[in-house]
Design an enzyme around this catalytic site. Structure first.
Site, PDB file in Angstrom:
ATOM      1  N   ASP A 231      43.791  12.413   0.712  1.00  9.90           N
ATOM      2  CA  ASP A 231      42.331  12.407   0.772  1.00  9.90           C
ATOM      3  C   ASP A 231      41.923  13.876   0.850  1.00  9.90           C
ATOM      4  O   ASP A 231      42.734  14.759   1.163  1.00  9.90           O
ATOM      5  CB  ASP A 231      41.820  11.615   1.977  1.00  9.90           C
ATOM      6  CG  ASP A 231      40.332  11.262   1.811  1.00  9.90           C
ATOM      7  OD1 ASP A 231      39.659  11.853   0.927  1.00  9.90           O
ATOM      8  OD2 ASP A 231      39.830  10.407   2.560  1.00  9.90           O
ATOM      9  N   TRP A 232      40.662  14.131   0.540  1.00  5.42           N
ATOM     10  CA  TRP A 232      40.225  15.516   0.364  1.00  5.42           C
ATOM     11  C   TRP A 232      40.360  16.332   1.651  1.00  5.42           C
ATOM     12  O   TRP A 232      39.622  16.144   2.606  1.00  5.42           O
ATOM     13  CB  TRP A 232      38.801  15.522  -0.187  1.00  5.42           C
ATOM     14  CG  TRP A 232      38.784  15.621  -1.696  1.00  5.42           C
ATOM     15  CD1 TRP A 232      38.050  16.513  -2.437  1.00  5.42           C
ATOM     16  CD2 TRP A 232      39.545  14.861  -2.652  1.00  5.42           C
ATOM     17  NE1 TRP A 232      38.330  16.347  -3.792  1.00  5.42           N
ATOM     18  CE2 TRP A 232      39.235  15.352  -3.947  1.00  5.42           C
ATOM     19  CE3 TRP A 232      40.485  13.846  -2.560  1.00  5.42           C
ATOM     20  CZ2 TRP A 232      39.817  14.835  -5.112  1.00  5.42           C
ATOM     21  CZ3 TRP A 232      41.064  13.332  -3.718  1.00  5.42           C
ATOM     22  CH2 TRP A 232      40.723  13.831  -4.962  1.00  5.42           C
TER      23      TRP A 232
END
Ligand code: BGC
Length: 752
Positions: A231-232
């Protein structure tokens, strides 16, 4: 085009390989021009495309190109319609193709553990079977059209509070049966190009470096062949992540991730093979994207129409007293609530997109109402504040008095729910509540249309005649709502989550959202209806529930066998007839109950569903096939799914609380689990074992089984006594040597 990725890897320098394992920037992978390795773009969705051409962010702040906004997953799930979800996937793929995006970041398969989670609007359900089936349909719809998906957020990401660091403490059975099961089916059947690892920790390890989750389960057990992307900004220690199975770090960490991988390889802490494996996976997906690229355009209008068709399948009619809906012609309607003109149609955060257009609900009502219905409108409440504006309420009340029907648009404004924070309660804003109650005080025909991403409490429910749950219906919600209100179509959405009467009834109530460091999943497998149905807690509206304008009858439930082994399949069929006078769709739900369970199991679990369309008077036979998994639970002693031999009920109905037909069958396990005894096993456990029972007989079983005349309580106490305790306390009558001999005999280890 066929390329030999392995040969290509041999030509890459160590630095080049490392560079491929982190993003080039916010949304693109790294390219190596020297070897014609291109960069591909992945961007958010998942209920529309969020492609940013200018400034980038992962919170939905900066602008993105215009794209079609479909209902978000919470609503989409209420369609219980695999084909429809598949069509949405297809449309999203077309938009991705036309915008040169290769992977859309979704769908989200996290389970709705608590109705408070700020991101529930982006997730499908509280039930892993439903969630994984719909995720699979979404993935296939997108991927069959040459675009990749990224199934997210793996795993146990069920709250926004401290979402980047919280440690979710979950027991193995719960993890497998609830939280991982939602991903498992989607990975095995949908075969997503990528899976996104979540921000949080699970049982002590960050998901982005959780070897058990990423390698042991996802890659090895489930045979996932795509790439695992973080995930970012979810990477904790990049080298540990790569070692644990995280292939790609997104977005770029400005060279930090690369530096850490290089150092770890040079110091011998990380093997280059691990790096090569990640590069091979990344390149395979990059070239798959390139090979599937199509130069197409799409019709914004057609996608808007699809969004309307989809939205009306997702809305759930919760109440319809006196058949007030559909609204008949020749009446007068007071339309109330600012949402009617400024609709809430999508959620906040990284999935927030820039729609190609948005229906004004009032205008759509006006279009369908035509000249036979008199309409007026009042705001009723302020859009961006909870403050009660007496004048607005008064105006609405005056208008409502004059009309035959009042339709009130209410729900949750965006400030109430979003990625990034959780709700603290289930209430709608006070000014919405007071408006509903004030109008209901002067008008007996009140219809409430809700826009919200997750359940709300409805203290006013008894004062209104109808409630239509619109969820976050996407950009064409207005047309969809009008279609349902006026009976252009019969509503067919069914809740994919329980609406509790009160927040305190939710099983995670005391353990959500944790103490800031950890959150303990103490309710275990009893999530959603598994809790409400097992503990008989009356919900406001149960899982699977939703009304229709027509009626359906169920009959002739058939099973193809009454006795089976757990490695066989059971065929189930049921006849469904539309007995009303309007065409419509029905969601037929199949649940399984383990009647003879010796371990705690939910009252029932969803194991099949089908949505069918039937004209008035028409019948159809709906068929299901159940395999071992439909009867199994996750047995932690064998680390596998296991069926306990015994009776099971096949339950078919319209919701988890409205079971109409049932059949009992007997399933025999093909796996015998050898139970071993130890010094602390009880005499009761010894007696249950065939060899143990023989030994007990020779020892004078009468003392234990009650035939010596001991009372029931005393007998139970004897049976509950541990053999070790008896050896110590029996003054030499029962020695430690005897104890060891018994254990060896029972466990079959006396020859060793
Ligand atoms: C979200 C993801 C999203 C990513 C990129 C993260 O904050 O959790 O769902 O795909 O940002 O915007």
């Amino acid at each position: 085009m066929t390329r030999n990725v392995q040969e290509m890897i041999k030509e890459l320098t160590l630095e080049e390989k490392v560079s491929l394992c982190s993003g080039k920037d916010f949304w693109n992978t790294e390219a190596i021009d020297r070897l014609n390795i291109p960069s591909i773009m992945m961007t958010d969705g998942p209920h529309g495309l969020r492609k940013q051409e200018g400034a980038s962010d992962h919170l939905g702040i900066n602008k993105s190109i215009a794209s079609t906004c479909f209902p978000s997953a919470a609503g989409l799930a209420c369609s219980w319609d695999n084909e429809m979800v598949n069509k949405v996937g297809e449309a999203l793929a077309e938009e991705c193709q036309s915008e040169n995006v290769s992977i859309i970041l979704g769908p989200g398969a996290n389970i709705k553990r608590s109705p408070l989670c700020g991101r529930n609007f982006e997730y499908f359900s509280e039930d892993p079977y439903l969630s994984s089936k719909l995720s699979t349909s979404f993935i296939k719809g997108v991927q069959d059209n040459g675009i990749g998906t990224s199934l997210k957020h793996f795993a146990v990401n069920n709250q926004e509070y401290k979402r980047m660091a919280i440690d979710a403490i979950v027991d193995e059975r719960t993890l497998r049966e609830i939280y991982l099961a939602s991903f498992e089916g989607a990975v095995k059947e949908g075969k997503p190009w990528s899976v996104m690892s979540a921000y949080n920790k699970v049982n002590g390890d960050y998901c982005s470096e959780n070897k058990k989750l990423l390698t042991d389960i996802l890659k090895e057990e489930w045979e996932f062949e795509g790439i695992i992307v973080s995930d970012w900004g979810a990477v904790n220690e990049r080298a540990d992540g790569l070692d644990a199975g995280l292939d790609l770090e997104m977005p770029s960490s400005g060279g930090l991730g690369e530096k850490k991988i290089l150092e770890a390889i040079k110091s011998g802490q990380l093997s280059e093979d691990k790096l090569d494996e990640a590069v091979e996976r990344i390149l395979s997906i990059v070239f798959k994207a390139v090979d599937n690229k199509k130069d197409i355009t799409y019709s914004k209008e057609e996608h808007h129409l699809l969004a309307r068709e989809v939205a009306r399948e997702c809305m759930v009619l919760l109440k319809n007293e006196d058949h007030i809906l559909p609204i008949k012609k020749h009446t007068s309607i007071s339309v109330i609530g600012a949402f009617a003109k400024s609709p809430r149609f999508q959620g906040g955060g990284s999935s927030h997109i820039n729609p190609t257009k948005v229906d004004n609900v009032y205008d759509e009502i006006e279009k369908i109402a035509g000249s036979t219905i008199k309409l007026d409108y009042s705001d009723g409440y302020l859009l961006d504040s909870d403050e009660i504006d007496e004048q607005l309420i008064q105006d609405a009340v005056e208008h409502a008095k004059e009309a035959e029907i009042a339709v009130i648009f209410a729900g949750l404004p965006e400030r109430y729910e979003s990625e990034g924070f959780d709700r603290k309660h289930l209430r709608i804003p006070e000014n919405h509540r007071v408006l509903i109650e004030s109008v209901a005080a002067v008008q007996e025909n009140v219809i409430v249309v809700l826009s919200n991403g997750a359940p709300v409490e409805m203290p006013w429910l008894n004062k209104v005649k109808a409630v239509l749950e619109g969820y976050l219906g996407g950009q064409a919600l207005g047309g969809a709502i009008a279609d349902i209100l006026f009976g252009v179509i019969s509503p067919s959405g069914k809740l994919a989550e329980t609406f509790p009467q009160k927040l305190v009834h939710n099983p995670s109530y005391l353990n959500f959202p944790g103490n800031g460091e950890t959150v303990e999943y103490r309710e275990g497998i009893f999530v959603g209806y598994r809790h409400y149905d097992t503990r008989d807690v009356e919900p406001l509206f149960p899982f699977g529930y939703g009304l229709s304008y027509t009626t359906f009858e169920y009959s002739d439930l058939q099973v193809n066998k009454k006795q089976m082994k757990d490695d066989e399949c059971l065929a189930v069929s049921v006849k469904v007839t539309n007995t009303g006078d309007m065409e419509g769709k029905e969601v037929v739900q199949l649940y399984v109950k383990d009647v003879d369970a010796t371990i705690p199991r939910p009252e029932k679990e969803l194991k099949g569903f089908k949505k069918v369309f039937l004209r008035s008077g028409e019948s159809t036979t709906v068929e299901f096939e159940l395999d071992k998994r439909a009867f199994a639970y996750y047995n932690v002693s064998i680390n596998d799914w296991h069926v306990e031999t015994g009776a099971f009920e096949i339950l078919v109905g319209k919701s988890s609380r409205e079971i109409l037909l049932k059949e009992e069958i007997y399933v025999e396990s093909t796996v015998s689990i050898k139970k071993t005894l130890n010094r602390h096993s009880t005499f009761g456990e010894l007696l249950e074992h065939p060899i143990g029972a023989e030994i007990m007989k020779s020892m004078g079983q009468a003392d234990f089984d009650g035939s010596s005349g001991l009372g029931a309580g005393m007998q139970e106490m004897m049976m509950g006594t541990s053999m070790h305790n008896a050896a110590i306390m029996s003054n030499g009558l029962f020695t430690e040597e005897m104890l060891d001999q018994i254990i060896a005999a029972v466990n079959g280890t006396n020859d060793n």
